[in-house]
Enzyme design. Structure first.
Site, PDB file in Angstrom:
ATOM      1  CG  HIS A 561      27.966  63.226  55.655  1.00 18.24           C
ATOM      2  ND1 HIS A 561      29.122  63.765  56.095  1.00 18.24           N
ATOM      3  CD2 HIS A 561      27.119  64.365  56.033  1.00 18.24           C
ATOM      4  CE1 HIS A 561      29.102  64.806  56.799  1.00 18.24           C
ATOM      5  NE2 HIS A 561      27.557  65.199  56.675  1.00 18.24           N
ATOM      6  CD  GLU A 562      23.468  65.097  53.943  1.00 24.68           C
ATOM      7  OE1 GLU A 562      22.425  65.187  54.847  1.00 24.68           O
ATOM      8  OE2 GLU A 562      24.261  65.781  53.885  1.00 24.68           O
ATOM      9  CG  HIS A 565      23.479  64.124  59.089  1.00 22.38           C
ATOM     10  ND1 HIS A 565      24.107  64.304  60.221  1.00 22.38           N
ATOM     11  CD2 HIS A 565      24.134  64.835  58.215  1.00 22.38           C
ATOM     12  CE1 HIS A 565      25.411  65.067  60.217  1.00 22.38           C
ATOM     13  NE2 HIS A 565      25.184  65.248  58.681  1.00 22.38           N
ATOM     14  CD  GLU A 614      28.054  68.132  59.740  1.00 24.82           C
ATOM     15  OE1 GLU A 614      28.263  67.215  58.559  1.00 24.82           O
ATOM     16  OE2 GLU A 614      26.962  68.346  59.650  1.00 24.82           O
ATOM     17  CG  ASP A 618      33.365  64.646  57.120  1.00 26.83           C
ATOM     18  OD1 ASP A 618      32.061  64.755  56.317  1.00 26.83           O
ATOM     19  OD2 ASP A 618      33.710  65.659  57.487  1.00 26.83           O
TER      20      ASP A 618
END
Ligand SMILES: *[C@@H]1O[C@H](CO)[C@@H](O)[C@H](O)[C@H]1NC(C)=O
Ligand SMILES: *[C@@H]1O[C@H](CO)[C@@H](O)[C@H](O)[C@H]1NC(C)=O
Ligand SMILES: *[C@@H]1O[C@H](CO)[C@@H](O)[C@H](O)[C@H]1NC(C)=O
Ligand SMILES: *[C@@H]1O[C@H](CO)[C@@H](O)[C@H](O)[C@H]1NC(C)=O
Ligand SMILES: *[C@@H]1O[C@H](CO)[C@@H](O)[C@H](O)[C@H]1NC(C)=O
Ligand SMILES: *[C@@H]1O[C@H](CO)[C@@H](O)[C@H](O)[C@H]1NC(C)=O
Ligand SMILES: *[C@@H]1O[C@H](CO)[C@@H](O)[C@H](O)[C@H]1NC(C)=O
Ligand SMILES: *[C@@H]1O[C@H](CO)[C@@H](O)[C@H](O)[C@H]1NC(C)=O
Ligand SMILES: *[C@H]1O[C@@H](CO)[C@@H](O)[C@@H](O)[C@H]1NC(C)=O
Length: 712
Positions: A561-562, A565, A614, A618
């Protein structure tokens, strides 16, 4: 298998004659027999492995702990295909999610460390941290001291009319002391931070103040008035606790509220200033003195930033000059008409900020204030934190470097770091593979994206200085005693000095934005670096002894997930001009519709476009972690799972993913860019074909919809 055939084939070509051919035939027969034997033996072996434990269950204490959590949180009689959230999270307690629970648990860990007898080295910085914690816990002494220490401070500030002993105070002197000795900034904030433009040298920045009460510009008039009334009642209580006559107190507090309310009218939200193109201005201290003359800027700032040598020509970054001008005008007016009341206003604000260090009367007043404000603003009630938790928080705040080292010594080590790095590499590899399959990326974007993943740096656990702490006592300026309030204030001063010192130091490397006990991983754009703190690499998210499925499903999904980004700007409108924009827009729209289609618990609402980024992370995080996990299944044997749950390793992967998201549905903050917890479970899992396959979900059930989206 491939190796067997190639070995057989290669001698064949090298044997030309009859004898050779016969030998070859005999050899082939022999080989076939051998091969058969090997196959038989290996299938027997496999049979034996599956027969005996197929797959093995992990029954170590860490696994049994995890099992207990899973059993307590989920309800396995619910059908996973119709409501996986309830299956995994039915008994999620309270409004905290697993991250918040983990953060709370780690406070208990710090408590254990701080309460362990004789665990510090005399004369070290550690000693002061432990002693501070102990004096915070010594409520008997704090009650016995009562308001004495506070009254002493008020007198040092010039006194106030309310408590009798009264010298007509000098406004600038009081303000200077508040800023420099108590770290309290009643009318504006001043901090030393990097200049907004390169080369980003540290510069003093002046900004509008943050109010302790939850006033918002867009609030309804009625609620706004109610908040002010509640706050007024609180200030009245403070005044009487300090021995003021209740009638006289009311005069002072009413004026204090009116000052707060007027200052509040001068504030401009960041967005508005951005829209006006007036984010900040550079002015010298002398110029500011002319524009906002009520404050003695040079002396107040010099006292606060003692390590710097300031002159009237010192440049400042001013974030809202209009506010400062209006504020200055207001102060001048009040100074003319209500000189003593201005002093009261500053002292009441200080008492509010010091209340954590005061006796139970002040704590109780503060608790009631928070409770009423939460009711008014519709915030969920905060639990009543026990004393130890508050003391851990203060100790953490003032002695962060020491507690970081103590935490890491207790909760983190090389084997955890190595295991986490291994997991991270697997996730990174999966992301690289994944990038090859995205229809909306063209070749050029794909190359660029892969390059960025390859160049990405990662920090795992804690900064170097925590892993190898120096043994110097960096708190030599902290004086503990004679009472808790004085210790507290000494810590405030020391922290302020250290903050300034750190800001003045050239810092070539990445500066950690979380503590090692933090649970929030993040991606730093300027350093192109992902940071995963030690606090997150803990049960129930990660443990080197867990089944791989758990580590990939929980910590692995968070890491992925990070990582995603890094690419979030691709998804913004116009963020990727060279992408296949139509395919990308379709994928985004599909995602939005996918989330919007889920039923929500009653009373919960959310905005599928506000949470789009987000949701994308996810969904992509799960897909990448899953791909990485499936890849390890090909090269590893001896997959384990947890006992009693009846879940295969693959099912356990999904269960662990959901566990990370568990949180009682209900309150959803409208500002939250994450979806409600049910959707964070159902959105990504239902979008995963492998989920439906491994749980054998019938077509058309909630978790096996007829169509899926592919963004990542
Ligand atoms: C678990 O779910 C079943 C079926 O929905 C329900 O009857 C039962 O009460 C639940 N058990 C617990 C402990 O919540
Ligand atoms: C949930 O929290 C309440 C109090 O907040 C507590 O009494 C209860 O035991 C908790 N339940 C579980 C399953 O942890
Ligand atoms: C007033 O101040 C003086 C000196 O600062 C101090 O000695 C005296 O005790 C104070 N009186 C009261 C009533 O606080
Ligand atoms: C309160 O303030 C008003 C006017 O500002 C003044 O007339 C009155 O005497 C004050 N009362 C007390 C108790 O100080
Ligand atoms: C702030 O001051 C300016 C000029 O002095 C004035 O025009 C403006 O109305 C003031 N703002 C507020 C909110 O009073
Ligand atoms: C504070 O000091 C400044 C600069 O000396 C002066 O202009 C101002 O009037 C003082 N403020 C008050 C409220 O006395
Ligand atoms: C590191 O920590 C883990 C988890 O607490 C523990 O199981 C392991 O034994 C530790 N390893 C070393 C070398 O201390
Ligand atoms: C949903 O969020 C988007 C983006 O933040 C915003 O533009 C839109 O107005 C919101 N819609 C609603 C109904 O709140
Ligand atoms: C953070 O660190 C550990 C310490 O107990 C873990 O067991 C964990 O669950 C988390 N919270 C804790 C643990 O205190």
């Amino acid at each position: 298998m491939g190796t067997f055939w190639s070995k057989e084939r290669s001698p064949e070509g090298e044997l030309p004659n009859e004898l050779g051919r016969r030998q070859a035939v005999a050899g082939r027969v022999l080989m076939a027999v051998l091969l058969f034997g090997v196959l038989l033996a290996s299938s027997l072996l496999l049979f034996f492995i599956f027969q005996s434990c197929g797959p093995c269950t992990c029954e170590t204490p860490v696994c049994l702990d995890l099992l207990a959590r899973y059993l307590a949180s989920g309800n396995s009689s619910v059908d996973p295909c119709t409501n996986f959230f309830t299956f995994a999270c039915e008994n999620a307690n309270g409004t905290s999610n697993s991250f918040q629970i983990l953060a709370e648990e780690n406070k208990s860990r710090l408590r254990r460390i701080l309460e362990a007898p004789d665990s510090w080295r005399v004369g070290s910085g550690e000693e002061k941290a432990f002693k501070f914690y102990n004096s915070c816990m010594d409520t008997l002494a704090i009650e016995a001291a009562g308001t004495g220490p506070l009254k002493h401070i008020i007198e040092e500030l010039g006194g106030w009319q309310l408590s009798g002993n009264w010298t007509s105070p000098d406004f600038n002197r009081t303000l200077r002391l508040l800023m420099s000795q108590y770290g309290y900034f009643p009318f504006f904030r001043a901090s030393l931070r990097p200049h907004p433009s390169p080369p980003h040298a540290p510069v003093i920045q002046i900004d509008q103040p943050k109010f302790d009460i939850p006033l918002k510009q867009e609030q309804e008039q009625k609620i706004y008035a109610q908040i002010l009334r509640v706050y007024l009642a609180y200030l009245n209580r403070l005044g009487t606790l300090l021995g003021g006559d209740s009638f006289e107190v009311q005069n002072h507090t009413a004026l204090s509220i009116s000052i707060t309310s007027q200052l509040f009218q001068f504030l401009r939200p960041l967005e508005q200033r951005q829209a006006q193109g007036k984010l900040f201005q550079i002015v010298t201290i002398a110029q500011l003195q002319e524009m906002a003359p009520a404050i003695d800027w040079l002396s107040c700032l010099q006292a606060t930033f003692t390590l710097m040598s300031l002159s009237p020509s010192e440049p400042l970054v001013v974030h809202n000059l209009e506010y400062l001008k209006n504020m200055s005008q207001l102060v001048e007016e009040k100074q003319l008409m209500h000189r003593d009341f201005l002093q009261s206003h500053m002292i009441l604000g200080l008492v509010y900020t010091l209340s954590p260090a005061l006796d139970s009367n002040f704590q109780e007043a503060h608790r009631e204030l928070s409770q009423k404000l939460q009711e008014l603003t519709g915030q969920p009630p905060m639990p009543a934190y026990p004393r130890w938790m508050k003391c851990v928080q203060h100790t953490r705040n003032f002695f962060a470097p020491t507690l970081a080292a103590l935490f890491v010594r207790d909760a983190f080590n090389l084997s955890i770091q190595n295991a986490a790095m291994e997991l991270f590499s697997a996730i990174k590899d999966a992301l690289l593979t994944h990038l090859k399959m995205l229809p909306w990326m063209n070749e050029e974007t794909r190359k660029e994206a892969q390059e960025r993943v390859i160049q990405l740096q990662v920090k795992m656990g804690a900064p170097e200085w925590v892993l190898k702490p120096k043994l110097t006592n960096q708190y030599s300026d902290i004086q503990l005693g004679p009472n808790f309030l004085q210790s507290f204030i000494s810590c405030v001063q020391s922290l302020q000095a250290r903050t300034v010192q750190a800001a003045l130091q050239p810092f070539p490397q990445h500066r950690w934005q979380v503590s090692p006990w933090g649970v929030n991983a993040y991606y730093s754009i300027p350093d192109h670096m992902v940071v995963i703190p030690a606090g997150l690499l803990q049960p129930p998210f990660f443990h080197p002894g867990y089944p791989r499925a758990v580590n990939f499903g929980a910590a692995g999904s968070i890491m992925a997930h990070e990582l995603l980004h890094i690419f979030y700007q691709f998804l913004l409108p116009g963020g990727c001009p060279s992408c296949n924009t139509r395919a990308l827009q379709e994928a985004l729209l599909c995602l939005e519709n996918h989330y919007a289609a889920f039923p929500l618990p009653s009373g919960v609402s959310f905005n599928a476009s506000h949470t789009l980024l987000e949701n994308a992370a996810d969904m992509g995080g799960l897909a990448i972690a899953l791909q990485a996990y499936f890849k390890t299944l090909l090269s590893n044997h001896g997959e384990t799972t947890l006992p009693k749950l009846g879940l295969s390793p693959q099912q356990l992967f999904f269960r662990s993913y959901a566990q990370v998201m568990c949180k009682e549905p209900g309150h959803q903050d409208s500002q939250d860019t994450h979806s409600p917890s049910t959707l964070r479970v159902h959105g990504p899992l239902s979008n995963t074909q492998a989920f439906a396959r491994h749980f054998q979900c019938p077509h058309g059930s909630l978790m096996n919809p007829s169509s899926r989206c592919q963004l990542w």
